[in-house]
Design a protein around this motif. Structure first.
Motif, short mmCIF file in Angstrom:
data_model
loop_
_atom_site.label_atom_id
_atom_site.label_comp_id
_atom_site.label_asym_id
_atom_site.label_seq_id
_atom_site.Cartn_x
_atom_site.Cartn_y
_atom_site.Cartn_z
N SER A 1 -3.53 4.88 -14.67
CA SER A 1 -4.48 3.86 -15.11
C SER A 1 -3.85 2.48 -14.96
CB SER A 1 -4.88 4.07 -16.58
OG SER A 1 -3.79 3.76 -17.43
N GLY A 2 -4.69 1.46 -14.95
CA GLY A 2 -4.19 0.10 -14.88
C GLY A 2 -3.36 -0.26 -16.10
N GLU A 3 -3.79 0.20 -17.25
CA GLU A 3 -3.05 -0.08 -18.48
C GLU A 3 -1.65 0.53 -18.44
OE1 GLU A 3 -7.32 -0.69 -19.25
OE2 GLU A 3 -6.23 0.95 -18.31
N ALA B 1 -0.01 1.24 -15.75
CA ALA B 1 0.73 0.51 -14.72
C ALA B 1 1.32 -0.78 -15.28
CB ALA B 1 -0.18 0.21 -13.53
N LEU B 2 0.55 -1.50 -16.09
CA LEU B 2 1.07 -2.74 -16.67
C LEU B 2 2.24 -2.47 -17.60
CD1 LEU B 2 -2.10 -4.92 -17.37
CD2 LEU B 2 -0.60 -4.88 -15.37
N THR B 3 2.18 -1.36 -18.35
CA THR B 3 3.30 -0.98 -19.20
C THR B 3 4.54 -0.71 -18.35
OG1 THR B 3 1.83 -0.07 -20.89
CG2 THR B 3 4.11 0.73 -20.89
N LEU B 4 4.36 0.02 -17.25
CA LEU B 4 5.48 0.31 -16.35
C LEU B 4 6.01 -0.96 -15.70
CD1 LEU B 4 4.18 3.62 -14.79
CD2 LEU B 4 6.17 3.35 -16.30
N LEU B 5 5.14 -1.87 -15.36
CA LEU B 5 5.58 -3.13 -14.76
C LEU B 5 6.44 -3.93 -15.74
CD1 LEU B 5 2.44 -4.25 -12.73
CD2 LEU B 5 4.72 -3.71 -11.82
N TRP C 1 7.75 -2.13 -3.87
CA TRP C 1 6.36 -2.38 -3.54
C TRP C 1 5.43 -1.60 -4.43
CZ3 TRP C 1 9.40 -0.20 0.37
CH2 TRP C 1 9.20 1.15 0.61
N LEU C 2 4.15 -1.85 -4.23
CA LEU C 2 3.10 -1.26 -5.06
C LEU C 2 2.05 -0.62 -4.17
CD1 LEU C 2 1.39 -1.05 -7.76
CD2 LEU C 2 0.51 -3.31 -7.16
N LEU C 3 1.63 0.58 -4.55
CA LEU C 3 0.47 1.24 -3.95
C LEU C 3 -0.52 1.43 -5.07
CD1 LEU C 3 -1.21 2.89 -1.94
CD2 LEU C 3 0.23 4.86 -2.48
N THR C 4 -1.69 0.78 -4.99
CA THR C 4 -2.65 0.88 -6.08
C THR C 4 -4.07 1.13 -5.60
OG1 THR C 4 -3.51 -0.19 -8.09
CG2 THR C 4 -3.02 -1.64 -6.22
N ASP C 5 -4.73 2.01 -6.30
CA ASP C 5 -6.17 2.17 -6.14
C ASP C 5 -6.80 0.89 -6.69
OD1 ASP C 5 -8.78 3.09 -5.95
OD2 ASP C 5 -8.53 4.72 -7.38
N ILE C 6 -7.84 0.42 -6.07
CA ILE C 6 -8.50 -0.80 -6.54
C ILE C 6 -9.37 -0.49 -7.76
CG2 ILE C 6 -10.20 -2.57 -5.99
CD1 ILE C 6 -9.16 -2.40 -3.09
N HIS C 7 -10.13 0.58 -7.69
CA HIS C 7 -11.07 0.92 -8.76
C HIS C 7 -10.42 1.93 -9.71
CE1 HIS C 7 -14.10 -1.26 -6.61
NE2 HIS C 7 -13.78 -0.59 -5.52
N LEU C 8 -10.04 1.43 -10.87
CA LEU C 8 -9.40 2.26 -11.89
C LEU C 8 -10.26 2.26 -13.14
CD1 LEU C 8 -5.79 0.83 -11.46
CD2 LEU C 8 -6.58 3.08 -10.71
N PRO C 9 -10.21 3.32 -13.92
CA PRO C 9 -10.97 3.34 -15.17
C PRO C 9 -10.36 2.36 -16.18
CG PRO C 9 -9.56 5.26 -15.04
CD PRO C 9 -9.45 4.55 -13.72
N GLY C 10 -11.16 1.90 -17.08
CA GLY C 10 -10.65 1.00 -18.11
C GLY C 10 -10.83 -0.46 -17.74
N MET C 11 -10.15 -1.30 -18.46
CA MET C 11 -10.31 -2.76 -18.31
C MET C 11 -9.44 -3.35 -17.19
SD MET C 11 -12.38 -3.73 -20.87
CE MET C 11 -11.99 -5.44 -21.06
N ILE C 12 -8.41 -2.64 -16.78
CA ILE C 12 -7.46 -3.16 -15.79
C ILE C 12 -7.66 -2.46 -14.46
CG2 ILE C 12 -5.02 -3.56 -15.28
CD1 ILE C 12 -5.96 -4.96 -17.84
N ASP C 13 -8.08 -3.22 -13.44
CA ASP C 13 -8.27 -2.63 -12.11
C ASP C 13 -7.03 -2.88 -11.24
OD1 ASP C 13 -8.44 -5.29 -11.25
OD2 ASP C 13 -10.58 -5.18 -10.77
N GLY C 14 -7.08 -2.37 -10.02
CA GLY C 14 -5.95 -2.50 -9.11
C GLY C 14 -5.64 -3.93 -8.72
N TRP C 15 -6.67 -4.78 -8.65
CA TRP C 15 -6.43 -6.20 -8.35
C TRP C 15 -5.57 -6.83 -9.44
CZ3 TRP C 15 -7.37 -7.02 -3.57
CH2 TRP C 15 -8.49 -6.50 -2.93
#
Length: 135
Positions: free
Chosen positions: A36-38, A40-44, A53-67
């Motif tokens: 999830s985006g959330e 991912a932010l914790t890991l970041l 580098w980063l490989l991310t899906d753009i459309h993620l569930p929740g409030m935080i998307d890949g962008w």
């Protein structure tokens, strides 16, 4: 500590996340994975400066998307590449230098090849040859 290039993979499809993680590790990458985006932010926050580098899906569930994940990654590592993935035929255009976009479905080996190319271009540790099951 390993000198292997380290990638953060953000993907909400658990099967795809597992396949990407396995194949990237077989290709010599160190993988940090988030579903999830959330997450991912914790890991970041904890690993962001160590990521190549980063490989991310753009459309993620929740409030935080890949962008949003990519924006935070770029704040920490502005010179590092990002691979965006989406099932949409047309990506929302946000020009970012050093980024690539791939359309789902894709072959896992395509992503590994992109990772290998990025590692070479960035002068990172060379990746070993991937070992794929015959298919």
């Amino acid at each position: 500590m390993s000198d292997a290039p380290k990638v953060l993979i953000v993907e909400d499809n658990y099967l795809l996340l597992d396949m990407l993680t396995t194949q990237c590790e077989r290709a010599g990458l160190a993988v940090v994975a988030a579903s999830s985006g959330e997450a991912a932010l914790t890991l970041l926050r904890t690993h962001g400066r160590d990521l190549d580098w980063l490989l991310t899906d753009i459309h993620l569930p929740g409030m935080i998307d890949g962008w949003m994940v990519a924006d935070v990654f770029r704040e920490l590592r502005p010179d590092r590449p990002v691979i965006y993935a989406s099932t949409n035929a047309h990506f929302e255009r946000r020009p970012l230098r050093g980024s690539l976009a791939v359309r789902k479905p894709f072959q896992v080996r395509e992503i590994v090849a992109l990772a290998r190319m990025m590692a070479t271009e960035r002068g990172l540790a060379p990746l070993s040859s991937p070992h794929y099951a015959s298919a």
